[in-house]
Design an enzyme around this catalytic site. Structure first.
Site, mmCIF file in Angstrom:
data_model
loop_
_atom_site.group_PDB
_atom_site.id
_atom_site.type_symbol
_atom_site.label_atom_id
_atom_site.label_comp_id
_atom_site.label_asym_id
_atom_site.label_seq_id
_atom_site.Cartn_x
_atom_site.Cartn_y
_atom_site.Cartn_z
ATOM 1 N N TYR A 1 -9.148 0.538 0.904
ATOM 2 C CA TYR A 1 -9.201 -1.096 0.925
ATOM 3 C C TYR A 1 -8.348 -1.514 -0.118
ATOM 4 O O TYR A 1 -7.627 -2.658 0.486
ATOM 5 C CB TYR A 1 -10.840 -1.217 0.944
ATOM 6 C CG TYR A 1 -10.806 -2.652 0.514
ATOM 7 C CD1 TYR A 1 -10.985 -3.683 1.921
ATOM 8 C CD2 TYR A 1 -11.160 -3.500 -0.304
ATOM 9 C CE1 TYR A 1 -10.665 -4.986 2.131
ATOM 10 C CE2 TYR A 1 -11.170 -5.015 -0.310
ATOM 11 C CZ TYR A 1 -11.209 -5.614 0.928
ATOM 12 O OH TYR A 1 -11.469 -7.073 0.703
ATOM 13 N N LYS B 1 -5.085 -4.165 0.564
ATOM 14 C CA LYS B 1 -5.011 -5.575 -0.059
ATOM 15 C C LYS B 1 -3.569 -5.513 -0.997
ATOM 16 O O LYS B 1 -3.093 -6.904 -1.171
ATOM 17 C CB LYS B 1 -6.124 -5.773 -0.668
ATOM 18 C CG LYS B 1 -7.310 -6.051 0.223
ATOM 19 C CD LYS B 1 -7.261 -7.263 1.140
ATOM 20 C CE LYS B 1 -8.125 -7.744 1.970
ATOM 21 N NZ LYS B 1 -8.055 -8.897 3.033
#
Ligand code: NDP
Ligand code: 8X3
Length: 268
Positions: free
Chosen positions: A168, A172
């Protein structure tokens, strides 16, 4: 002109496309745009859950009778859906002025070596490949018209990788890097590239992370007061409703108990 009136006049008549509008930050952003524009906006709301989009359309049009809302199913992790998406925008929605790349998700807290390939795939397909592909569809038109806003929702996770978030956080970080390259490429144009990086916001995000385990999701917010989706929606709408020569390039937004991805004050 008052602050609110200036924002309303700058937003008036705009067509705003929001991905991941069926819940959380995306949903709140739709309401905040309608509110800030005094209802004078066209909102194209996309996500996988069509029924939620239809319910939001009904709620929005009731609260803001001047607003036009166009719910369109779009799974950003599926390239074929992105490829055919622009044909699905009805003529009445007009030309997209603002693209809010908000759809995003996390699966799991496993450490490297234990992460399933399917979790890696879905996080990259959604948070990275979908965002990039949709941006590529709209940017040429923005450049031709020499106007338009692209708002990418990053995260504190893209600035500060943490254990249990390798994939994750990496997705980002890609959003951040991609966004900055694009802003630099567009320096000679009036197209604005905006990134908003939230800290901890209580939405369906943690429920998705823990695959529907509400108790585990709730534990994330034990002893703290997280942001609510509306807090981030206000920042997004603030950025888009500045004077057209003003680019709120980048913002990091924390609740007061948070000072980094890892540093939080919990009252337990
Ligand atoms: P939610 O889970 O409440 O909302 C996520 C939205 O993304 C939903 O509308 C969901 O709709 C949509 N979505 C997920 N996968 C897809 C897909 N494949 N195609 C289209 N839409 C999809 O979480 P948030 O509102 O918190 O998340 C919004 C953004 O904010 C995300 O990018 C997230 O990474 C980011 N963020 C969130 C933080 C937080 O603490 N909550 C902090 C920092 C960043 P549907 O399921 O109907 O497709
Ligand atoms: C969501 C915030 O810290 O849970 O992007 O990754 S965090």
């Amino acid at each position: 002109m008052s602050f609110g009136a200036a924002a309303a006049s700058r937003l008036a008549g705009k067509t705003i496309l929001i991905t991941g509008a069926s819940s959380g930050i995306g949903r709140a952003t739709a309401f905040e745009f309608a509110n800030a524009a005094g209802g004078d906006v066209k909102l194209i709301l996309t996500a996988r859950r069509e029924a939620s989009l239809l319910a939001i359309k009904e709620e929005l049009e009731k609260a803001y009778p001047k607003a036009s809302v166009f719910p369109i199913k779009l799974d950003v992790s599926k390239m074929a859906e992105i490829d055919s998406f622009m044909e699905k925008i009805p003529a009445a929605a007009g030309t997209v002025d603002v693209l809010i790349n908000n759809a995003g998700m996390v699966h799991g807290v496993e450490k490297v070596g234990e992460i399933t390939q399917s979790d890696i795939d879905i996080m990259f397909q959604t948070n990275v490949f979908g965002l990039i592909a949709l941006t590529q569809k709209f940017l040429p038109g923005f450049i031709t018209r020499n106007k338009g806003d692209i708002v990418n929702i990053g995260s504190i996770a893209g600035r500060e990788p943490y254990p249990g978030g390798a994939i994750y956080c990496a997705t980002k970080a890609v959003v951040k890097s991609f966004t900055e390259s694009m802003r630099k490429e567009l320096v000679a144009s009036r197209v604005r590239v905006i990134e908003v990086d939230p800290g901890q916001v209580e939405t369906e995000f943690s429920v998705v992370r823990f695959r529907g385990d509400k108790a585990k999701a709730d534990a994330v917010y034990a002893g703290v007061e997280p942001l609510i989706a509306e807090d981030i929606a206000e920042v997004i709408v603030f950025a888009v409703s500045r004077r057209e020569n003003t680019v709120v390039a980048d913002t990091l937004v924390f609740p007061s108990h948070q000072a980094s991805a890892m540093i939080m004050h919990r009252k337990l």
